[in-house]
Design an enzyme around this catalytic site. Structure first.
Site, PDB file in Angstrom:
ATOM      1  N   SER A 177       1.255  -1.101   0.320  1.00 40.96           N
ATOM      2  CA  SER A 177       0.006  -0.545  -0.170  1.00 40.96           C
ATOM      3  C   SER A 177       1.163   1.256  -0.532  1.00 40.96           C
ATOM      4  O   SER A 177       2.265   1.201   0.624  1.00 40.96           O
ATOM      5  CB  SER A 177      -0.668   0.008   1.513  1.00 40.96           C
ATOM      6  OG  SER A 177      -1.672   1.090   1.806  1.00 40.96           O
TER       7      SER A 177
ATOM      8  N   TYR B  42      -2.011  -1.273  10.467  1.00 40.47           N
ATOM      9  CA  TYR B  42      -2.746  -1.674   8.964  1.00 40.47           C
ATOM     10  C   TYR B  42      -0.607  -1.316   8.783  1.00 40.47           C
ATOM     11  O   TYR B  42      -0.132  -1.652   7.907  1.00 40.47           O
ATOM     12  CB  TYR B  42      -3.392  -0.677   8.646  1.00 40.47           C
ATOM     13  CG  TYR B  42      -3.426  -1.344   6.808  1.00 40.47           C
ATOM     14  CD1 TYR B  42      -4.366  -2.022   5.864  1.00 40.47           C
ATOM     15  CD2 TYR B  42      -3.152   0.255   5.951  1.00 40.47           C
ATOM     16  CE1 TYR B  42      -4.069  -2.114   4.983  1.00 40.47           C
ATOM     17  CE2 TYR B  42      -3.306  -0.114   4.732  1.00 40.47           C
ATOM     18  CZ  TYR B  42      -3.771  -1.223   4.636  1.00 40.47           C
ATOM     19  OH  TYR B  42      -4.032  -1.857   2.384  1.00 40.47           O
TER      20      TYR B  42
ATOM     21  N   LYS C  85       2.145  -3.241   6.386  1.00 34.03           N
ATOM     22  CA  LYS C  85       2.431  -3.407   4.670  1.00 34.03           C
ATOM     23  C   LYS C  85       3.536  -2.739   4.623  1.00 34.03           C
ATOM     24  O   LYS C  85       4.736  -2.756   3.517  1.00 34.03           O
ATOM     25  CB  LYS C  85       1.413  -2.107   4.037  1.00 34.03           C
ATOM     26  CG  LYS C  85       0.464  -2.110   3.867  1.00 34.03           C
ATOM     27  CD  LYS C  85      -0.640  -3.324   3.482  1.00 34.03           C
ATOM     28  CE  LYS C  85      -1.792  -3.843   3.209  1.00 34.03           C
ATOM     29  NZ  LYS C  85      -2.484  -4.685   2.812  1.00 34.03           N
TER      30      LYS C  85
HETATM   31  P1  NAD Z   1     -12.193  -6.082  -0.666  1.00 37.31           P
HETATM   32  O1  NAD Z   1     -12.395  -5.361   0.648  1.00 37.31           O
HETATM   33  O2  NAD Z   1     -12.498  -5.326  -2.325  1.00 37.31           O
HETATM   34  O3  NAD Z   1     -11.354  -7.143  -0.915  1.00 37.31           O
HETATM   35  C1  NAD Z   1     -10.275  -7.554  -0.247  1.00 37.31           C
HETATM   36  C2  NAD Z   1     -11.059  -9.651  -0.205  1.00 37.31           C
HETATM   37  O4  NAD Z   1      -9.871  -9.592   0.732  1.00 37.31           O
HETATM   38  C3  NAD Z   1     -11.907  -9.402   0.255  1.00 37.31           C
HETATM   39  O5  NAD Z   1     -12.858 -10.682  -1.002  1.00 37.31           O
HETATM   40  C4  NAD Z   1     -12.236 -10.113   1.500  1.00 37.31           C
HETATM   41  O6  NAD Z   1     -13.103 -11.422   1.625  1.00 37.31           O
HETATM   42  C5  NAD Z   1     -10.779 -11.502   1.773  1.00 37.31           C
HETATM   43  N1  NAD Z   1     -10.336 -11.549   2.990  1.00 37.31           N
HETATM   44  C6  NAD Z   1     -10.338 -11.442   3.422  1.00 37.31           C
HETATM   45  N2  NAD Z   1      -9.839 -11.633   4.918  1.00 37.31           N
HETATM   46  C7  NAD Z   1      -9.263 -12.107   4.432  1.00 37.31           C
HETATM   47  C8  NAD Z   1      -8.759 -13.730   4.980  1.00 37.31           C
HETATM   48  N3  NAD Z   1      -8.445 -13.854   6.247  1.00 37.31           N
HETATM   49  N4  NAD Z   1      -8.144 -14.624   4.471  1.00 37.31           N
HETATM   50  C9  NAD Z   1      -8.964 -14.380   3.040  1.00 37.31           C
HETATM   51  N5  NAD Z   1      -9.411 -13.490   2.731  1.00 37.31           N
HETATM   52  C10 NAD Z   1      -9.745 -12.617   2.994  1.00 37.31           C
HETATM   53  O7  NAD Z   1     -10.500  -4.477  -0.611  1.00 37.31           O
HETATM   54  P2  NAD Z   1      -8.907  -4.369  -1.318  1.00 37.31           P
HETATM   55  O8  NAD Z   1      -8.562  -2.716  -1.175  1.00 37.31           O
HETATM   56  O9  NAD Z   1      -9.668  -4.757  -2.603  1.00 37.31           O
HETATM   57  O10 NAD Z   1      -8.168  -4.840  -0.661  1.00 37.31           O
HETATM   58  C11 NAD Z   1      -7.103  -5.287  -1.344  1.00 37.31           C
HETATM   59  C12 NAD Z   1      -6.036  -5.560  -1.029  1.00 37.31           C
HETATM   60  O11 NAD Z   1      -5.429  -4.376  -1.175  1.00 37.31           O
HETATM   61  C13 NAD Z   1      -5.903  -6.136   0.956  1.00 37.31           C
HETATM   62  O12 NAD Z   1      -4.112  -6.540   0.506  1.00 37.31           O
HETATM   63  C14 NAD Z   1      -6.134  -3.762   0.651  1.00 37.31           C
HETATM   64  O13 NAD Z   1      -4.664  -3.512   2.049  1.00 37.31           O
HETATM   65  C15 NAD Z   1      -4.632  -2.876  -0.368  1.00 37.31           C
HETATM   66  N6  NAD Z   1      -5.305  -1.839  -0.632  1.00 37.31           N
HETATM   67  C16 NAD Z   1      -6.479  -1.421  -0.713  1.00 37.31           C
HETATM   68  C17 NAD Z   1      -6.487  -0.356  -0.916  1.00 37.31           C
HETATM   69  C18 NAD Z   1      -7.520   0.464  -1.277  1.00 37.31           C
HETATM   70  O14 NAD Z   1      -8.010   1.877  -1.696  1.00 37.31           O
HETATM   71  N7  NAD Z   1      -9.041  -0.129  -1.779  1.00 37.31           N
HETATM   72  C19 NAD Z   1      -5.315   0.552  -1.162  1.00 37.31           C
HETATM   73  C20 NAD Z   1      -3.914   0.041  -0.591  1.00 37.31           C
HETATM   74  C21 NAD Z   1      -4.056  -1.820  -0.208  1.00 37.31           C
END
Ligand code: NAD
Length: 279
Positions: free
Chosen positions: A142, A156, A160
């Site tokens: 992230s 968090y 990261k």
């Molecule tokens: P999201 O909530 O849309 O998707 C996350 C998925 O992970 C969901 O389907 C959830 O069911 C699954 N999940 C959660 N805990 C889990 C576990 N213990 N085991 C298996 N699956 C699990 O969110 P996203 O934004 O697509 O997140 C994906 C990654 O991107 C994460 O690591 C998040 O930290 C990172 N991220 C997201 C953003 C953002 O702005 N959306 C920014 C930086 C980093």
């Protein structure tokens, strides 16, 4: 990897957001995909979308916080597809609260799901990739792991940042052995991540990584990841303007912090969701 055609790609957190978009992007390039997630109905829907593209997909119920999640993923993937080429360690969770209000147990939960999952994944999959002398790892970090733009998400951000450093050490080791590593560093992406956020204590003034960063769609990020695997790119931010922030900080780290603290004075306190704030 020169091509994703006929490759076997495992994506954790693939029922939603960035994981789902990446699963579909690699499928469009001819890969077979293992859709690993806690959310079974979401995973089933992604599998249907992938199969409609003319490749194979397998949904596996997986909690990356569990000790044996990755050995199950390995065994079921090898039974179904006979090989593993790409592992995307993407599942992650976000917690919010002031540093003194986030319980130690919550730190442990976030580090276990976000960081130790990558460690356990490596323990299971590195021997396979090293043995075959090919493959690719993608670890989702992230912008929060590149610089601190907020003080209300310390577990968090720490998880990261650790993923960035772990990935950088891994690429030094693995690239000469034929295995690529990409560390995906998303800025703001419109996904469901806020639906699962936990909040502790009083409402906090919360800040994003910077007004210059627009909100991306997950589909755009999925395409970037698929291209990075084929191009063997290590650092993959979703917005290259982040480089200017990092250069600014590297030139004068203390000055950067002074500016960040000053910016807090103008940050309004916004209501934050209180649902799910339980341990
Ligand atoms: P999201 O909530 O849309 O998707 C996350 C998925 O992970 C969901 O389907 C959830 O069911 C699954 N999940 C959660 N805990 C889990 C576990 N213990 N085991 C298996 N699956 C699990 O969110 P996203 O934004 O697509 O997140 C994906 C990654 O991107 C994460 O690591 C998040 O930290 C990172 N991220 C997201 C953003 C953002 O702005 N959306 C920014 C930086 C980093």
């Amino acid at each position: 990897m020169e091509s994703l055609k006929n490759a076997t790609v495992i994506v954790t957190g693939a029922s939603s957001g960035i994981g789902k978009a990446t699963a579909l992007a690699v499928a469009r390039r001819g890969a077979n995909v293992v859709v690993a997630d806690l959310d079974d109905s979401g995973a089933g829907a992604v599998v249907e979308q992938i199969e409609a593209l003319g490749v194979q997909a397998l949904a596996i119920h997986s909690d990356v916080g569990d000790d044996n999640a990755f050995s199950v993923l390995r065994d079921e993937t090898l039974t179904e597809f006979g090989r593993v080429d790409v592992v995307m360690n993407n599942a992650g969770v976000l917690t919010r609260g002031l540093p003194e209000e986030i319980p130690v147990a919550e730190w442990e939960r976030v580090l276990n799901i976000n960081l130790m999952s990558v460690v356990r994944s490596n323990a299971v999959f590195l021997p396979i990739l090293l043995e075959q002398g090919s493959g690719h790892l993608v670890n989702t970090a992230s912008f929060a792991g590149l610089y601190s733009y907020a003080y209300d998400r310390t577990p968090y951000a720490a998880s990261k940042a650790a993923i960035v450093q772990l990935s950088e050490a891994l690429v030094l080791y693995l690239r000469p052995r034929g295995i690529g590593v990409t560390v995906l560093c998303p800025g703001p992406v419109e996904t469901n991540i806020m639906a699962s956020i936990r909040t502790f204590g009083q409402e906090t003034a919360t800040r994003g990584p910077g007004a210059q960063f627009g909100i991306k769609q997950p589909e755009e990020v999925g395409e970037l990841v698929a291209e990075a695997i084929v191009a063997n790119t290590f650092m993959l931010p979703t917005d290259n303007q982040v480089v200017d922030v990092l250069v600014d900080r590297a030139r004068d780290w203390d000055g950067f912090i002074t500016k960040s603290i000053a910016a807090w004075a103008d940050t309004p306190i916004r209501p934050v969701p209180q649902s799910g704030a339980s341990l």
